[in-house]
Design a protein around this motif. Structure first.
Motif, PDB file in Angstrom:
ATOM      1  N   LEU A  39       1.072  -1.215   0.176  1.00 49.75           N
ATOM      2  CA  LEU A  39      -0.135  -0.076   0.183  1.00 49.75           C
ATOM      3  C   LEU A  39       1.080   1.453   0.364  1.00 49.75           C
ATOM      4  N   GLU A  40       1.517   1.693  -1.208  1.00 46.88           N
ATOM      5  CA  GLU A  40       2.513   2.545  -1.216  1.00 46.88           C
ATOM      6  C   GLU A  40       2.108   2.963  -2.788  1.00 46.88           C
ATOM      7  N   PRO A  41       2.777   4.384  -3.288  1.00 49.72           N
ATOM      8  CA  PRO A  41       2.815   4.627  -4.438  1.00 49.72           C
ATOM      9  C   PRO A  41       4.152   3.731  -4.964  1.00 49.72           C
ATOM     10  N   VAL A  59      -8.895  -2.304  -2.988  1.00 47.52           N
ATOM     11  CA  VAL A  59      -8.831  -3.334  -1.796  1.00 47.52           C
ATOM     12  C   VAL A  59      -9.464  -4.120  -1.691  1.00 47.52           C
ATOM     13  N   LEU A  60      -9.092  -5.174  -0.866  1.00 44.02           N
ATOM     14  CA  LEU A  60      -9.186  -6.855  -0.288  1.00 44.02           C
ATOM     15  C   LEU A  60     -10.396  -6.916  -0.167  1.00 44.02           C
ATOM     16  N   GLU A  61      -9.902  -6.502   1.587  1.00 51.11           N
ATOM     17  CA  GLU A  61     -10.035  -6.876   3.195  1.00 51.11           C
ATOM     18  C   GLU A  61     -10.209  -5.151   3.090  1.00 51.11           C
ATOM     19  N   GLY A  62     -10.984  -5.125   4.718  1.00 53.19           N
ATOM     20  CA  GLY A  62     -10.799  -4.349   5.913  1.00 53.19           C
ATOM     21  C   GLY A  62     -11.555  -3.202   5.154  1.00 53.19           C
ATOM     22  N   LEU A 121      -6.415  -2.519   5.725  1.00 53.82           N
ATOM     23  CA  LEU A 121      -6.777  -2.544   4.353  1.00 53.82           C
ATOM     24  C   LEU A 121      -5.598  -3.137   3.875  1.00 53.82           C
ATOM     25  N   ARG A 122      -5.577  -4.356   3.188  1.00 54.94           N
ATOM     26  CA  ARG A 122      -5.644  -4.870   2.474  1.00 54.94           C
ATOM     27  C   ARG A 122      -5.691  -5.310   1.041  1.00 54.94           C
ATOM     28  N   ALA A 123      -4.821  -4.834   0.150  1.00 53.43           N
ATOM     29  CA  ALA A 123      -5.023  -4.123  -1.160  1.00 53.43           C
ATOM     30  C   ALA A 123      -4.158  -5.013  -2.231  1.00 53.43           C
TER      31      ALA A 123
END
Length: 344
Positions: free
Chosen positions: A289-291, A300-303, A333-335
């Motif tokens: 979760l970074e540029p 986004v998959l979870e959270g 968040l999981r993404a």
């Protein structure tokens, strides 16, 4: 969900809740991750319930079984005249394509533009089919340039996010080499059994990855939600149409089989169950979760939480410009981070 043999879970250090927003400082004024509207797309097959499940909406299979995420690519649907079908919009209403055209360097980066022009070079799809898809294949860049004047073919990868049962199946690449004339006879006679049985059958479940180079014949089985990373085209050449609502004349993109056959790879193919190094020329994926320093899509998959001040929940998607230097992430968040091709 972790993609096996390819990615590890993102580890993000976060201070206490009260200090969270202050801890992440944007260095590029006015540039941020842009939330995207959903972009459901008509296809000739049914599905889509697992996309609804991801977004915690009522589950329904219908004729819009795909969602194109961060797309600047129009869908090809013979007989339909929606020229913007498949094109993603920002939540504020503009087409992503138009936003990029207004600030191409900020969105894509100078090196990307020099290599790929103003295209993102990337198409991400959420795809959930309730039925087996036909055996088909896609052209590579050289063929697409000659036949369609396109700099992009359609190499792709399937990242399995969910299944309706414990597992599902796909077919990819020939188990044994087949003579071209024999394969074309199977197509002409619509010998579905031989077309399918000639391919490697692969059982998949959530977390698996399958890389599919252009030219390799393949088919996707029913009952799985995949994030499909691919080059930004909708070029599909169908080996099967019997039993599907597809006219034979629409199977080869108007090229005729004498031409379309040149895009087909009939060599033996060992399924590639990861993203190999050469895939970076087409796309990339991780769960950081970074540029990325280049154009990226966050799915986004979870959270639940927020990304750069915008609400984030399962199924939410964000287009991240190359110029973004940091992301303000609130919540656990999981993404999936999907990356534009490496311009080097």
């Amino acid at each position: 969900m972790v993609l096996r043999n390819q990615m590890t879970a993102a580890t993000i250090s976060r201070p206490g809740d009260g200090d969270l927003v202050a801890a992440v400082i944007r260095k590029t004024s006015g540039v941020r991750a842009e939330p995207l509207q959903p972009t459901r797309v008509y296809r000739f097959y049914r599905g889509g319930a697992l996309i609804d499940r991801l977004r915690r909406e009522p589950e329904r299979d219908g004729d819009h079984p795909e969602d194109w995420v961060g797309s600047v690519t129009p869908a090809r649907n013979p007989g339909r005249d929606d020229l913007e079908e498949g094109m993603s919009r920002l939540v504020e209403g503009r087409l992503l394509r138009d936003a990029i055209d207004e600030e191409p360097v900020g969105w894509l980066g100078a090196a990307h533009i020099e290599r790929f022009g103003r295209s993102t070079g990337l198409l991400v799809k959420l795809l959930d089919s309730a039925e087996r898809l036909p055996v088909h294949f896609h052209p590579d860049r050289a063929f697409a340039r000659e036949a369609f004047g396109s700099p992009f073919g359609k190499t792709e990868a399937w990242l399995v996010l969910d299944t309706r049962r414990d597992d599902a199946e796909v077919w990819v690449g020939l188990r044994e080499q087949v003579a071209e004339e024999a394969y074309l006879t199977w197509i002409a006679e619509q010998d579905t059994e031989r077309l399918l049985d000639s391919l490697n059958r692969v059982s998949v479940s959530a977390g698996d990855v399958v890389y599919v180079p252009a030219g390799v014949p393949h088919a996707i089985g029913p009952g799985m939600l995949i994030a499909e990373l691919q080059e930004p085209t909708d070029f599909s050449i169908l080996c099967e149409w019997h039993g599907f609502p597809v006219r034979p004349e629409d199977s080869h993109l108007g090229l005729g089989w004498e031409t379309a056959r040149r895009a087909l790879d009939l060599r033996v193919h060992e399924p590639v169950l990861e993203l190999p190094p050469e895939s970076r020329s087409f796309f990339g994926a991780d769960d950081v979760l970074e540029p990325a320093g280049r154009f990226a899509i966050l799915l986004v998959l979870e959270g639940e939480g927020r990304v750069d001040g915008s609400p984030a929940a399962p199924g939410s998607a964000f287009a991240v410009p190359a110029a973004v230097e940091s992301l303000a992430v609130e919540g656990e968040l999981r993404a999936l981070r999907c990356l534009a091709p490496d311009p080097v």
